[in-house]
Enzyme design. Structure first.
Site, PDB file in Angstrom:
ATOM      1  N   HIS A 147       1.565  12.551 -22.339  1.00  0.00           N
ATOM      2  CA  HIS A 147       2.714  12.766 -21.449  1.00  0.00           C
ATOM      3  C   HIS A 147       2.504  12.004 -20.144  1.00  0.00           C
ATOM      4  O   HIS A 147       3.384  11.278 -19.687  1.00  0.00           O
ATOM      5  CB  HIS A 147       2.887  14.258 -21.179  1.00  0.00           C
ATOM      6  CG  HIS A 147       3.751  14.565 -19.981  1.00  0.00           C
ATOM      7  ND1 HIS A 147       5.103  14.346 -19.968  1.00  0.00           N
ATOM      8  CD2 HIS A 147       3.439  15.055 -18.750  1.00  0.00           C
ATOM      9  CE1 HIS A 147       5.596  14.699 -18.786  1.00  0.00           C
ATOM     10  NE2 HIS A 147       4.605  15.121 -18.021  1.00  0.00           N
ATOM     11  N   ASP A 192      17.645 -16.226 -10.394  1.00  0.00           N
ATOM     12  CA  ASP A 192      16.803 -15.525 -11.362  1.00  0.00           C
ATOM     13  C   ASP A 192      15.487 -15.214 -10.662  1.00  0.00           C
ATOM     14  O   ASP A 192      15.291 -15.585  -9.502  1.00  0.00           O
ATOM     15  CB  ASP A 192      16.548 -16.425 -12.592  1.00  0.00           C
ATOM     16  CG  ASP A 192      16.219 -15.594 -13.825  1.00  0.00           C
ATOM     17  OD1 ASP A 192      15.405 -14.671 -13.721  1.00  0.00           O
ATOM     18  OD2 ASP A 192      16.806 -15.868 -14.889  1.00  0.00           O
ATOM     19  N   TRP A 243      -5.011  11.448 -17.985  1.00  0.00           N
ATOM     20  CA  TRP A 243      -4.710  10.012 -17.802  1.00  0.00           C
ATOM     21  C   TRP A 243      -5.766   9.328 -16.962  1.00  0.00           C
ATOM     22  O   TRP A 243      -5.848   8.108 -16.939  1.00  0.00           O
ATOM     23  CB  TRP A 243      -3.329   9.844 -17.166  1.00  0.00           C
ATOM     24  CG  TRP A 243      -3.287  10.035 -15.686  1.00  0.00           C
ATOM     25  CD1 TRP A 243      -3.365  11.215 -15.022  1.00  0.00           C
ATOM     26  CD2 TRP A 243      -3.163   9.015 -14.683  1.00  0.00           C
ATOM     27  NE1 TRP A 243      -3.300  11.003 -13.670  1.00  0.00           N
ATOM     28  CE2 TRP A 243      -3.174   9.658 -13.431  1.00  0.00           C
ATOM     29  CE3 TRP A 243      -3.037   7.627 -14.719  1.00  0.00           C
ATOM     30  CZ2 TRP A 243      -3.070   8.972 -12.220  1.00  0.00           C
ATOM     31  CZ3 TRP A 243      -2.936   6.943 -13.506  1.00  0.00           C
ATOM     32  CH2 TRP A 243      -2.955   7.619 -12.283  1.00  0.00           C
ATOM     33  N   SER A 271       0.912  -6.648 -17.528  1.00  0.00           N
ATOM     34  CA  SER A 271       2.363  -6.590 -17.371  1.00  0.00           C
ATOM     35  C   SER A 271       2.733  -6.316 -15.919  1.00  0.00           C
ATOM     36  O   SER A 271       3.607  -6.982 -15.352  1.00  0.00           O
ATOM     37  CB  SER A 271       2.917  -5.492 -18.280  1.00  0.00           C
ATOM     38  OG  SER A 271       4.222  -5.170 -17.921  1.00  0.00           O
ATOM     39  N   SER A 272       2.052  -5.342 -15.308  1.00  0.00           N
ATOM     40  CA  SER A 272       2.377  -5.018 -13.920  1.00  0.00           C
ATOM     41  C   SER A 272       2.066  -6.176 -12.996  1.00  0.00           C
ATOM     42  O   SER A 272       2.821  -6.450 -12.062  1.00  0.00           O
ATOM     43  CB  SER A 272       1.574  -3.796 -13.465  1.00  0.00           C
ATOM     44  OG  SER A 272       1.922  -2.691 -14.229  1.00  0.00           O
ATOM     45  N   HIS A 318      -4.851   5.755  -6.319  1.00  0.00           N
ATOM     46  CA  HIS A 318      -4.049   6.215  -5.191  1.00  0.00           C
ATOM     47  C   HIS A 318      -2.954   5.230  -4.794  1.00  0.00           C
ATOM     48  O   HIS A 318      -1.807   5.631  -4.677  1.00  0.00           O
ATOM     49  CB  HIS A 318      -4.855   6.673  -3.988  1.00  0.00           C
ATOM     50  CG  HIS A 318      -3.941   7.480  -3.125  1.00  0.00           C
ATOM     51  ND1 HIS A 318      -3.603   8.760  -3.453  1.00  0.00           N
ATOM     52  CD2 HIS A 318      -3.160   7.134  -2.093  1.00  0.00           C
ATOM     53  CE1 HIS A 318      -2.663   9.176  -2.619  1.00  0.00           C
ATOM     54  NE2 HIS A 318      -2.383   8.226  -1.786  1.00  0.00           N
ATOM     55  N   GLU A 353      -1.565   3.432  -6.753  1.00  0.00           N
ATOM     56  CA  GLU A 353      -0.629   3.599  -7.859  1.00  0.00           C
ATOM     57  C   GLU A 353       0.449   4.641  -7.544  1.00  0.00           C
ATOM     58  O   GLU A 353       1.622   4.436  -7.856  1.00  0.00           O
ATOM     59  CB  GLU A 353      -1.400   3.999  -9.121  1.00  0.00           C
ATOM     60  CG  GLU A 353      -0.563   4.505 -10.273  1.00  0.00           C
ATOM     61  CD  GLU A 353       0.254   3.433 -10.951  1.00  0.00           C
ATOM     62  OE1 GLU A 353       0.023   2.250 -10.681  1.00  0.00           O
ATOM     63  OE2 GLU A 353       1.135   3.805 -11.752  1.00  0.00           O
ATOM     64  N   TYR A 396       1.660   5.296  -4.724  1.00  0.00           N
ATOM     65  CA  TYR A 396       2.611   4.672  -3.789  1.00  0.00           C
ATOM     66  C   TYR A 396       3.419   3.586  -4.484  1.00  0.00           C
ATOM     67  O   TYR A 396       4.561   3.318  -4.112  1.00  0.00           O
ATOM     68  CB  TYR A 396       1.883   4.149  -2.545  1.00  0.00           C
ATOM     69  CG  TYR A 396       1.464   5.309  -1.701  1.00  0.00           C
ATOM     70  CD1 TYR A 396       2.363   5.887  -0.815  1.00  0.00           C
ATOM     71  CD2 TYR A 396       0.235   5.913  -1.880  1.00  0.00           C
ATOM     72  CE1 TYR A 396       2.020   7.014  -0.106  1.00  0.00           C
ATOM     73  CE2 TYR A 396      -0.114   7.044  -1.174  1.00  0.00           C
ATOM     74  CZ  TYR A 396       0.787   7.590  -0.296  1.00  0.00           C
ATOM     75  OH  TYR A 396       0.458   8.710   0.393  1.00  0.00           O
ATOM     76  N   SER A 408      16.758   4.249   0.885  1.00  0.00           N
ATOM     77  CA  SER A 408      17.190   3.580   2.119  1.00  0.00           C
ATOM     78  C   SER A 408      18.382   2.675   1.885  1.00  0.00           C
ATOM     79  O   SER A 408      19.037   2.260   2.839  1.00  0.00           O
ATOM     80  CB  SER A 408      16.041   2.736   2.697  1.00  0.00           C
ATOM     81  OG  SER A 408      14.888   3.490   2.829  1.00  0.00           O
ATOM     82  N   HIS A 452      -9.648  11.288  -1.549  1.00  0.00           N
ATOM     83  CA  HIS A 452      -9.111  12.652  -1.410  1.00  0.00           C
ATOM     84  C   HIS A 452      -8.812  13.269  -2.775  1.00  0.00           C
ATOM     85  O   HIS A 452      -8.547  14.455  -2.876  1.00  0.00           O
ATOM     86  CB  HIS A 452      -7.886  12.682  -0.494  1.00  0.00           C
ATOM     87  CG  HIS A 452      -6.684  11.967  -1.004  1.00  0.00           C
ATOM     88  ND1 HIS A 452      -5.794  11.324  -0.198  1.00  0.00           N
ATOM     89  CD2 HIS A 452      -6.213  11.798  -2.251  1.00  0.00           C
ATOM     90  CE1 HIS A 452      -4.836  10.782  -0.930  1.00  0.00           C
ATOM     91  NE2 HIS A 452      -5.071  11.059  -2.173  1.00  0.00           N
ATOM     92  N   HIS A 453      -8.883  12.457  -3.829  1.00  0.00           N
ATOM     93  CA  HIS A 453      -8.788  13.026  -5.169  1.00  0.00           C
ATOM     94  C   HIS A 453     -10.119  13.608  -5.610  1.00  0.00           C
ATOM     95  O   HIS A 453     -10.212  14.186  -6.684  1.00  0.00           O
ATOM     96  CB  HIS A 453      -8.365  11.947  -6.171  1.00  0.00           C
ATOM     97  CG  HIS A 453      -7.009  11.386  -5.890  1.00  0.00           C
ATOM     98  ND1 HIS A 453      -5.866  11.884  -6.467  1.00  0.00           N
ATOM     99  CD2 HIS A 453      -6.609  10.377  -5.077  1.00  0.00           C
ATOM    100  CE1 HIS A 453      -4.829  11.204  -6.032  1.00  0.00           C
ATOM    101  NE2 HIS A 453      -5.240  10.283  -5.188  1.00  0.00           N
ATOM    102  N   THR A 503       5.324   8.213   6.699  1.00  0.00           N
ATOM    103  CA  THR A 503       6.251   8.889   5.793  1.00  0.00           C
ATOM    104  C   THR A 503       7.244   9.721   6.595  1.00  0.00           C
ATOM    105  O   THR A 503       8.441   9.757   6.284  1.00  0.00           O
ATOM    106  CB  THR A 503       5.484   9.773   4.805  1.00  0.00           C
ATOM    107  OG1 THR A 503       4.367   9.037   4.313  1.00  0.00           O
ATOM    108  CG2 THR A 503       6.360  10.177   3.645  1.00  0.00           C
ATOM    109  N   LYS A 534       9.995   7.669   7.904  1.00  0.00           N
ATOM    110  CA  LYS A 534      11.026   7.384   6.913  1.00  0.00           C
ATOM    111  C   LYS A 534      11.973   8.569   6.753  1.00  0.00           C
ATOM    112  O   LYS A 534      13.193   8.414   6.754  1.00  0.00           O
ATOM    113  CB  LYS A 534      10.394   7.032   5.563  1.00  0.00           C
ATOM    114  CG  LYS A 534       9.444   5.860   5.651  1.00  0.00           C
ATOM    115  CD  LYS A 534       9.196   5.230   4.312  1.00  0.00           C
ATOM    116  CE  LYS A 534      10.324   4.341   3.902  1.00  0.00           C
ATOM    117  NZ  LYS A 534      10.425   3.128   4.709  1.00  0.00           N
ATOM    118  N   ARG A 563      -5.406  23.824 -14.289  1.00  0.00           N
ATOM    119  CA  ARG A 563      -4.547  22.964 -15.104  1.00  0.00           C
ATOM    120  C   ARG A 563      -5.325  22.399 -16.280  1.00  0.00           C
ATOM    121  O   ARG A 563      -6.540  22.590 -16.385  1.00  0.00           O
ATOM    122  CB  ARG A 563      -3.977  21.846 -14.259  1.00  0.00           C
ATOM    123  CG  ARG A 563      -4.978  20.821 -13.768  1.00  0.00           C
ATOM    124  CD  ARG A 563      -4.252  19.869 -12.850  1.00  0.00           C
ATOM    125  NE  ARG A 563      -5.085  18.806 -12.332  1.00  0.00           N
ATOM    126  CZ  ARG A 563      -4.789  17.518 -12.443  1.00  0.00           C
ATOM    127  NH1 ARG A 563      -3.708  17.128 -13.086  1.00  0.00           N
ATOM    128  NH2 ARG A 563      -5.564  16.608 -11.899  1.00  0.00           N
TER     129      ARG A 563
END
Lengths: 295, 556
Positions: free
Chosen positions: B85, B114, B150, B177-178, B261, B263, B265, B276, B310-311, B336, B339, B458
């Site tokens: 998932h 293009d 993951w 790909s990314s 991390h 990722e 963002y 925006s 922080h993870h 943040t 924003k 979890r």
């Protein structure tokens, strides 16, 4: 081609639809299926063996075909100045991503060298890790860890082959730059001569690297299994060697293109892109020499 | 997308003039296309498909968690669905969704014909289906699909079955790909803007994608490095993550989260760009503080690369590291906050109307802020020891990813769908979709805060009876949320294939909209611009000219 170079084309370059990327992926996926099953020990099954051969054949043919097309478009003058800038920026970002790839392995090297080995030896707050778990372990780099994984080994000396290789690779960066200047001065013969010299330096580098690996495995008992020292040494120098190999192939292609009369003194991004790549490989080697061999 | 959207115009492309006669027909069109709109469509369809597959996986998970005890799955199968998932939603749904939107909108917004490297763009898309074939193949292999989360932490992940190398290579392909997508978008933005469009006049969505592209190019290779080390640790005898050989499993966490991390963002910055874009349209006011929005994006992009540990607060890091990562994490709330306040200020005293994209955007601002606040709670290392590995973190990241990233993708689809298809979607159904989604997303995830604070961990298939009530509520919410998405699918299918009797969209679609994408007809032609649309960019005005109503300043 010169016409395009001097005449700003206001229109965009829109390529035709191509099946190459899709076929390229078929090649990649077949390779992965074959290689993955080989890693899992199914290599005796005939189809998987076959895939490890068929996949790369498709892959390399398509890579060749794709670049062939791009080279010919370029020689036909299909690229305006915007496309030229696109390729420059694309190559720049690509090299930047490669730098980040090496960053992961350098990070692993710094972490193990500076943090995890001293911690396993009981440095600072990790006192009990050392005294209870590994009382006999002396945390000195180069190390294959408290379990002495892979057995006694002799670390790689910096001032032997590696130093010679450093000189070779740095020299090759200079010869490449001289070739570039020759191309810009329209002295093609001189340019080709310097290119051949550069390719030769790259090939000698690779041979010495192969010899060094051979020595490591046969005499020094330094292998991929030799704990973190062996892991970081072979992964860093190995991936660098892979990049030198790719770079050398690219240089050979450029030399052939020079023989075929490609490039003008004003427009030769194919040449420059490969040169950037070669300098990047050179800089990575200097970092490797410093952090893997000397420190 | 349907054939009607395609205008096979004979364009002049200089030396390539023979290629302007529209796309080939049938399946080969999609396999060999180099057109940014075709590839954008492919990305979005792929993303939609993955949302459904990932959604079904999550329903399997929620069905198992509906009651205490093991009802449907054994724990390792549960772990497979939970892990898949996550992988499907992150790499298959959210990221390709944003790349699809970038494919469609970035060239139009900056006035390019293009993307910069169209053939590479094709490769970038087709990497994904192949990568997911490799990933899903694990379900049919001895040992099953990936089942250790993951994050793929060693040493657990090294005990995986035969699917291990395929998971690693699938991650490699997704990474490539990314990177190709990111290079493409970055080069398009930097090199192909319409004459006169300086960086600070650029649409904010393009800005958000430029920062995202930068983050992708920095971090994706690091992920490739991390999983390569896993591969060599398992098969080639290296000791990166093995303490006996002098390595450290925590090293993997560092390398992984240096990717992981940024990722998160990567999955939220394009959302910021979308919100925006949409809020000024429906508030009929220019975006408040355009420049500060840009700097805030850049600031978040930078900070995201120095907060990864922080993870890992509960790992036993040295105290200075805990402090550094705690404070740097809390710093992110500053840009943040800029924003959030700017979005609110844009809406302040605007002539607001509440079409579906705007509703999703407002929900984004509110619910993303809730996710942000719970994130700020967890940024504090001492209290994170309590929250770590509980349902509180599950609630937190689902609040930023579902009503955050996913809502923004839905909002963007509603916002630009008339431009893509040429017809207006059914507004009533859209609003129904919104309200059902809004209610049920909170029914799913809000109770998970309570569960987490009460101590439910979890990544387990079973739990103590004391957590039964809220888990039942959460599961009911999940099934209802999934069901309400069928309204969305119906709306999409109507707009794409069954357009009889639907209202035709005007070129400008929304009367508060401005930017180059509204200059071209609806549906957008196969090639948006024949030549650089410099005439729409005013050297004096700080923004692209408003097509119908004269210049519209970006900054009031």
């Amino acid at each position: 081609m010169e016409k395009v170079a001097t005449n700003e084309n206001p229109h965009y370059f829109v390529p035709t639809p191509v099946p190459w990327p899709f076929i390229l992926l078929i090649g990649i996926t077949l390779t992965i299926f074959g290689f993955g099953h080989w890693l899992e020990g199914y290599v005796t099954v005939i189809p998987w063996k076959l895939l490890v051969i068929v996949g790369p054949v498709i892959f390399f043919s398509i890579v060749f075909r794709w670049f062939w097309g791009v080279v010919h478009e370029s020689e036909r003058g299909a690229y305006n100045r915007q496309v030229d800038m696109t390729y420059r920026m694309g190559m720049g970002w690509f090299i930047f991503s490669e730098v980040c790839f090496f960053g992961a392995f350098f990070g692993a090297l710094f972490y193990t060298h500076v943090l995890s080995i001293p911690w396993l030896g009981g440095e600072g707050a990790k006192f009990f890790t050392g005294s209870v778990l590994w009382p006999d372990f002396t945390p000195v780099w180069p190390s294959n860890g408290p379990g002495a994984v892979g057995g006694e080994f002799e670390a790689m000396a910096p001032w032997g082959l590696a130093a010679i290789n450093t000189v070779l690779l740095v020299t090759s960066s200079f010869t490449l730059t001289w070739a570039h200047h020759a191309l810009k001065d329209s002295s093609r013969a001189k340019c080709i001569a310097f290119m051949i010299l550069t390719v030769a330096l790259g090939l000698v580098f690779l041979s010495l690297q192969a010899y060094e690996y051979h020595e490591a495995y046969t005499i020094q008992n330094l292998t991929l299994h030799s704990g973190v020292y062996g892991s970081t040494f072979f992964m860093l120098t190995g991936f660098h060697g892979l990049h030198v190999t790719i770079g050398t192939i690219m240089l050979i292609v450029i030399t052939c293109r020079l023989f075929a009369g490609h490039f003008t003194p004003e427009r030769h991004f194919g040449f420059e892109g490969v040169a950037w790549y070669w300098h990047f490989v050179d800089v990575v080697w200097i970092l490797l020499f410093t952090f893997v061999y000397i420190l | 997308m349907a054939e009607q959207t395609i205008h096979g115009e004979a364009l002049e492309h200089g030396p390539q003039a023979d290629h302007g006669h529209g796309p080939p027909k049938g399946i080969m069109r999609w396999i060999s296309t180099t057109n940014h709109k075709d590839l954008g469509t492919l990305y979005l369809v792929f993303s939609c498909l993955m949302f459904i597959i990932g959604g079904i996986f999550s329903l399997v998970v929620r069905a198992e968690l509906m009651e205490p005890g093991l009802q449907f799955l054994d724990p390792s199968t549960y772990n497979e669905f939970m892990t898949m998932h996550a992988l499907v939603m992150i790499f298959g749904a959210i990221m390709p969704g944003f790349v699809g939107l970038a494919n469609w909108m970035v060239p139009m917004e900056v006035g390019a014909s293009d993307l910069a490297l169209p053939r590479v763009n094709n490769w970038g898309f087709w990497l994904l289906p192949f990568a997911f074939v490799l990933l899903f193949s694990g379900f049919f292999m001895p040992g099953g699909a990936p089942q250790f989360g993951w994050t793929m932490y060693p040493p657990m992940v090294l005990q995986m079955g035969a699917a291990f190398p395929f998971m690693i290579f699938a991650v490699h392909l997704m990474g490539i790909s990314s990177i190709t997508g990111a290079i493409n978008v970055a080069v398009t933005i930097l090199n192909m803007r319409a004459p006169g469009m300086t960086l600070m006049k650029m649409p904010i969505f393009a800005w958000s994608w430029l920062i995202t592209a930068y983050l992708l190019i920095v971090t994706m290779p690091v992920l490739a490095g991390a999983v390569t080390m896993l591969l060599t640790d398992k098969y080639f005898g290296t000791s990166f993550f093995d303490a006996t050989g002098g390595g450290d499993p925590i090293l993997y966490e560092h390398v992984f989260w240096f990717f992981g991390h940024p990722e998160v963002y990567i999955m939220i910055l394009p959302a910021f760009g979308i919100i925006s874009t949409i809020i000024p349209t429906f508030a009929r006011k220019p975006l408040f503080g355009y420049e500060s929005m840009v700097y805030a994006l850049a600031c978040i992009g930078f900070l995201s690369m120095i907060v990864w540990a922080h993870h890992m607060f509960a790992d036993g890091l040295p105290l200075p590291a805990e402090l550094f990562f705690m404070f740097s994490t809390m710093l992110i709330s500053v840009p943040t906050g800029v924003k959030i306040f700017n979005w609110v200020a844009t809406m302040w005293r605007g002539s607001m109307t509440y079409e579906t994209p705007m509703l999703f955007s407002i929900a984004f601002v509110v619910l993303f802020s809730i996710g942000g606040f719970s994130g700020l709670m967890m940024a504090m290392a001492p209290v994170d020891f309590q929250y770590h590995n509980t349902y509180f973190i599950v609630a937190h990241f689902h609040y930023v990813l579902v009503p955050g990233a996913a809502f923004s993708i839905i909002a963007a689809v509603y916002y630009w769908l008339p431009k893509w298809t040429g017809v207006m979607y059914n507004e009533k159904l859209g609003k129904l979709h919104f309200w059902l989604s809004l209610v049920f997303i909170n029914v799913i995830f809000f109770p998970q805060h309570f569960l987490g604070l009460a101590g439910m961990i979890r990544r387990t298939a079973d739990y103590p009876v004391q957590f039964a009530d809220w888990n039942m509520v959460s599961s009911i919410g999940a099934f209802a949320f999934f069901a309400s998405q069928f309204i969305f699918f119906y709306i999409l299918i109507r707009c794409l294939w069954f357009r009889k009797g639907m209202v035709k969209a005007t070129d400008r679609v929304w009367d508060g909209a401005y930017g180059l994408e509204w200059v071209v007809p609806s549906p957008a032609p196969y090639h948006s611009f024949h030549e650089p649309p410099g005439e729409y960019v005013d050297a004096e005005s700080p923004w692209v000219l408003d097509v119908d109503h004269g210049p519209m300043a970006a900054r009031g």
